[in-house]
Design a protein around this motif. Structure first.
Motif, PDB file in Angstrom:
ATOM      1  N   GLU A 175       7.200   6.465  39.373  1.00 42.87           N
ATOM      2  CA  GLU A 175       5.832   6.872  39.649  1.00 42.87           C
ATOM      3  C   GLU A 175       5.032   7.005  38.349  1.00 42.87           C
ATOM      4  N   THR A 176       5.659   7.566  37.333  1.00 40.85           N
ATOM      5  CA  THR A 176       4.973   7.723  36.038  1.00 40.85           C
ATOM      6  C   THR A 176       4.641   6.359  35.430  1.00 40.85           C
ATOM      7  N   LEU A 177       5.625   5.454  35.458  1.00 40.79           N
ATOM      8  CA  LEU A 177       5.396   4.111  34.911  1.00 40.79           C
ATOM      9  C   LEU A 177       4.319   3.368  35.697  1.00 40.79           C
ATOM     10  N   PHE A 178       4.356   3.553  37.036  1.00 42.70           N
ATOM     11  CA  PHE A 178       3.333   2.895  37.853  1.00 42.70           C
ATOM     12  C   PHE A 178       1.933   3.426  37.511  1.00 42.70           C
ATOM     13  N   PHE A 179       1.852   4.753  37.306  1.00 43.25           N
ATOM     14  CA  PHE A 179       0.559   5.339  36.937  1.00 43.25           C
ATOM     15  C   PHE A 179       0.088   4.835  35.579  1.00 43.25           C
ATOM     16  N   LEU A 180       1.031   4.812  34.627  1.00 41.84           N
ATOM     17  CA  LEU A 180       0.690   4.329  33.291  1.00 41.84           C
ATOM     18  C   LEU A 180       0.286   2.853  33.328  1.00 41.84           C
ATOM     19  N   ALA A 181       1.015   2.097  34.116  1.00 38.78           N
ATOM     20  CA  ALA A 181       0.684   0.672  34.226  1.00 38.78           C
ATOM     21  C   ALA A 181      -0.717   0.492  34.821  1.00 38.78           C
ATOM     22  N   GLY A 182      -1.049   1.271  35.848  1.00 36.85           N
ATOM     23  CA  GLY A 182      -2.382   1.178  36.449  1.00 36.85           C
ATOM     24  C   GLY A 182      -3.470   1.564  35.466  1.00 36.85           C
ATOM     25  N   ALA A 183      -3.196   2.654  34.733  1.00 34.83           N
ATOM     26  CA  ALA A 183      -4.176   3.084  33.729  1.00 34.83           C
ATOM     27  C   ALA A 183      -4.339   2.013  32.649  1.00 34.83           C
ATOM     28  N   GLY A 184      -3.252   1.410  32.260  1.00 41.99           N
ATOM     29  CA  GLY A 184      -3.318   0.346  31.237  1.00 41.99           C
ATOM     30  C   GLY A 184      -4.138  -0.843  31.719  1.00 41.99           C
ATOM     31  N   PHE A 187      -7.760   0.144  31.643  1.00 41.91           N
ATOM     32  CA  PHE A 187      -8.241   0.183  30.272  1.00 41.91           C
ATOM     33  C   PHE A 187      -8.436  -1.228  29.720  1.00 41.91           C
ATOM     34  N   LEU A 188      -7.454  -2.081  30.012  1.00 45.30           N
ATOM     35  CA  LEU A 188      -7.545  -3.465  29.562  1.00 45.30           C
ATOM     36  C   LEU A 188      -8.756  -4.170  30.199  1.00 45.30           C
ATOM     37  N   GLY A 189      -9.017  -3.877  31.469  1.00 49.39           N
ATOM     38  CA  GLY A 189     -10.178  -4.473  32.136  1.00 49.39           C
ATOM     39  C   GLY A 189     -11.482  -3.985  31.528  1.00 49.39           C
ATOM     40  N   TYR A 190     -11.462  -2.706  31.169  1.00 48.14           N
ATOM     41  CA  TYR A 190     -12.666  -2.141  30.554  1.00 48.14           C
ATOM     42  C   TYR A 190     -12.938  -2.808  29.207  1.00 48.14           C
TER      43      TYR A 190
END
Length: 209
Positions: A175-184, A187-190
């Motif tokens: 779950e933590t990795l999935f959250f971090l991956a989503g945030a990444g 951020f990358l899209g931004y």
């Protein structure tokens, strides 16, 4: 004059009487111990009240009956006592000091059959003992197997709990990795959007030409 117990000073007549009575009882006991034993040899004979066939019959005796000789006379009759306590006279020719051969043989057969019965019973007891011992061994083996299975089950329960704990940890990490991956990704899209807008913005120097 008293031959057996001469009077002595200090000895009361009562004591002498008790001593004589004891002696007579002892003599009677010895006589009964050493009484001659006879056995009925004929198939059946009559125990009579007197030494002769004209006397009343007390009871009928059978071959092999054991008799205690009490008295004998020259007429060929003996006074005896049977095993049930009956007293009377029997013809001497119908009795013997030795147990009849046939009776002795039957007694030996009975003893042999009794011994065989005891041997059979002993064999049965030994077989039952072996069966009980086998059941005991099986019971001990089953108990040992149950203990081994209980130990194995306890170990499996511990392994299962450990695996469950590890699964929960992995799920939390996922779950933590999935959250971090989503945030990444966001951020990358931004960042990508900012760069794209900067490239599309017209330059001020280009408009002066």
């Amino acid at each position: 004059m008293n031959i057996f117990f001469p009077h002595r000073p200090g000895h009361a007549p009562g004591i002498r009487f008790l001593s004589l009575l004891t002696l007579l009882i002892g003599m009677g006991f010895c006589a009964s111990v050493w009484a001659e034993i006879r056995y009925v040899t004929d198939e059946q004979i009559n125990l009579r009240r007197g030494p002769g066939t004209t006397f009343q019959v007390v009871r009928v005796l059978k071959a092999g009956d054991k008799l205690e000789l009490l008295e004998n006379n020259n007429s060929g009759w003996d006074k005896v006592r049977s095993q049930d306590g009956s007293e009377g006279w029997v013809a001497r020719h119908a009795t013997s000091a030795k147990i009849p051969v046939e009776i002795e043989r039957n007694q030996l057969r009975s003893e042999i059959e009794e011994l065989r019965g005891k041997l059979v019973a002993q064999d049965k007891l030994q077989m039952e003992l072996k069966r009980i011992q086998e059941v005991s061994r099986n019971t001990l083996r089953i108990e040992q197997e149950n203990q081994e299975l209980t130990t194995k089950l306890s170990r499996l329960e511990k392994d299962l709990k450990l695996a469950s704990d590890e699964k929960q940890i992995l799920e939390k990490q996922s779950e933590t990795l999935f959250f971090l991956a989503g945030a990444g990704v966001l951020f990358l899209g931004y960042i990508t959007g900012l760069l794209t807008r900067r490239r599309r913005k017209p330059s001020s120097y280009g408009s002066l030409e």
